[in-house]
Design an enzyme around this catalytic site. Structure first.
Site, PDB file in Angstrom:
ATOM      1  CG  ASN A 135       0.352   3.394  -3.735  1.00  0.00           C
ATOM      2  OD1 ASN A 135       0.198   4.528  -3.287  1.00  0.00           O
ATOM      3  ND2 ASN A 135      -0.257   2.328  -3.228  1.00  0.00           N
TER       4      ASN A 135
ATOM      5  CG  ASN B 297      -6.225   3.085   1.666  1.00  0.00           C
ATOM      6  OD1 ASN B 297      -7.212   3.679   2.081  1.00  0.00           O
ATOM      7  ND2 ASN B 297      -5.293   3.668   0.923  1.00  0.00           N
TER       8      ASN B 297
ATOM      9  CB  CYS C 240      -0.330   0.500   2.758  1.00  0.00           C
ATOM     10  SG  CYS C 240      -1.654  -0.543   3.415  1.00  0.00           S
TER      11      CYS C 240
ATOM     12  CD  GLU D  70      -1.648  -1.492  -3.183  1.00  0.00           C
ATOM     13  OE1 GLU D  70      -0.612  -0.830  -3.263  1.00  0.00           O
ATOM     14  OE2 GLU D  70      -2.161  -1.821  -2.089  1.00  0.00           O
TER      15      GLU D  70
ATOM     16  CD  GLU E  44      -1.853   2.548   0.164  1.00  0.00           C
ATOM     17  OE1 GLU E  44      -2.759   2.004   0.847  1.00  0.00           O
ATOM     18  OE2 GLU E  44      -0.965   1.904  -0.419  1.00  0.00           O
TER      19      GLU E  44
HETATM   20  N1  CDT Z   1      -2.884  -0.926   0.672  1.00  0.00           N
HETATM   21  C1  CDT Z   1      -2.255  -1.993   1.202  1.00  0.00           C
HETATM   22  O1  CDT Z   1      -1.069  -2.206   0.984  1.00  0.00           O
HETATM   23  N2  CDT Z   1      -3.017  -2.846   1.938  1.00  0.00           N
HETATM   24  C2  CDT Z   1      -2.536  -4.070   2.440  1.00  0.00           C
HETATM   25  C3  CDT Z   1      -3.609  -5.086   2.377  1.00  0.00           C
HETATM   26  C4  CDT Z   1      -3.092  -6.278   1.756  1.00  0.00           C
HETATM   27  S1  CDT Z   1      -4.340  -7.456   1.476  1.00  0.00           S
HETATM   28  C5  CDT Z   1      -3.948  -7.989  -0.098  1.00  0.00           C
HETATM   29  C6  CDT Z   1      -2.014  -4.014   3.868  1.00  0.00           C
HETATM   30  O2  CDT Z   1      -0.936  -4.548   4.125  1.00  0.00           O
HETATM   31  O3  CDT Z   1      -2.684  -3.478   4.744  1.00  0.00           O
END
Ligand code: CDT
Length: 278
Positions: free
Chosen positions: A76, A163, A138, A112, A16
């Site tokens: 995104n 990520n 993600c 985000e 991502e």
């Molecule tokens: N990039 C992304 O969606 N990361 C999320 C972390 C969330 S923590 C607020 C994940 O689900 O891995």
């Protein structure tokens, strides 16, 4: 991409927001984020060499990036590019995690919800390169609805980039749990839908922020068949037998035979958990 091709790959999955740092960790105004980190066209001169190399090698790829549309809407986004270098599918992230306010006490932000609109393209499936590909990004991977909507369109392989910071800014979650919940999400949903899942992460330290990595390829049996082992750049590769899911899709998870949507209404009628039905 060259290393993957050398190992026989026909499709490469990148993370991502692969073209920039994971900028939602930084507090800034939307205008600044858009100026510094968003792509207004795809392909564009900065990424053309990736598209050219894909065509030259005859491999497809999935890549995530921040998209600013001609109307100025930020998403995104992820695309699938086919072996001829043509964009064969696009997805805009639907489950956006994080917050919009500045959390001054947190070690970093997860903005985000501030920087992106909720994706408007749904969970579509793209028939390209002789595979029915679904895509997500993600946090989407943690939601069963993501995969089921694509499995109902006969998806065979779901590709996704992610990520995941090693630190959870909301509670003191041990790092091993961050990895466990990531893997269990891929495994359960691969099995329950009879699909392959290929998930690619950034890993190790990005700008001094640690990410869990643990990119993995999961078979329709729910088994992890390839997984990264280090915090360096790595290629993991699998020859995926697309018929492996048939047993599950024909028997235990034969949707047409066994699903009971008349009892699933709450899934679309209700967003949050509420009171028992009267
Ligand atoms: N990039 C992304 O969606 N990361 C999320 C972390 C969330 S923590 C607020 C994940 O689900 O891995």
């Amino acid at each position: 991409m060259r290393e993957a091709k050398g190992r026989g790959a026909e499709m490469v999955v990148y993370p991502e927001l692969a073209l920039t740092t994971f900028f939602p960790r930084y507090w800034m105004e939307e205008e600044e984020a858009q100026r510094r980190f968003f792509e207004t066209t795809m392909p564009n001169p900065q990424v053309q060499s990736l598209f050219d190399e894909a065509r030259k090698l005859g491999v497809g790829f999935y890549v995530g990036y921040a998209e600013l549309t001609p109307e100025g809407i930020p998403y995104n986004t992820a695309i699938i590019v086919d072996k001829s270098g043509k964009i064969a599918g696009k997805y805009r992230k639907i489950h956006l995690p994080g917050h919009t306010d500045h959390k001054t006490d947190a070690p970093f932000q997860h903005l985000e919800k501030k920087f992106f609109n909720v994706g408007d393209l749904g969970f579509r499936v793209f028939d390209t390169m002789d595979v029915k590909f679904g895509m997500c990004l993600c946090n989407d991977r943690r939601w069963p609805e993501t995969y089921r909507v694509m499995a109902l369109q006969s998806a065979e392989v779901v590709v996704l980039g992610y990520n995941t910071p090693s630190i959870n800014i909301y509670w003191n979650e041990p790092v091993h749990l961050r990895t466990t919940t990531h893997l269990v999400s891929l495994q359960a949903n691969a099995y329950q839908n009879g699909i392959w899942v290929a998930a690619a992460a950034k890993c190790g330290s990005e700008d001094g922020h640690h990410m869990i990595g643990s990119s993995a390829i999961v078979a329709p049996t729910g088994e992890i068949v390839a997984r990264t082992v280090s915090e360096e750049d790595e290629v993991i590769c699998v020859k995926a037998d697309l018929s492996l899911g048939e047993h599950f899709r024909e028997h235990v998870f034969n949707f047409a035979k066994h699903r009971r949507p008349e009892f699933y209404g709450l899934i679309v009628d209700r967003v949050g958990a509420g009171e028992p039905l009267a």
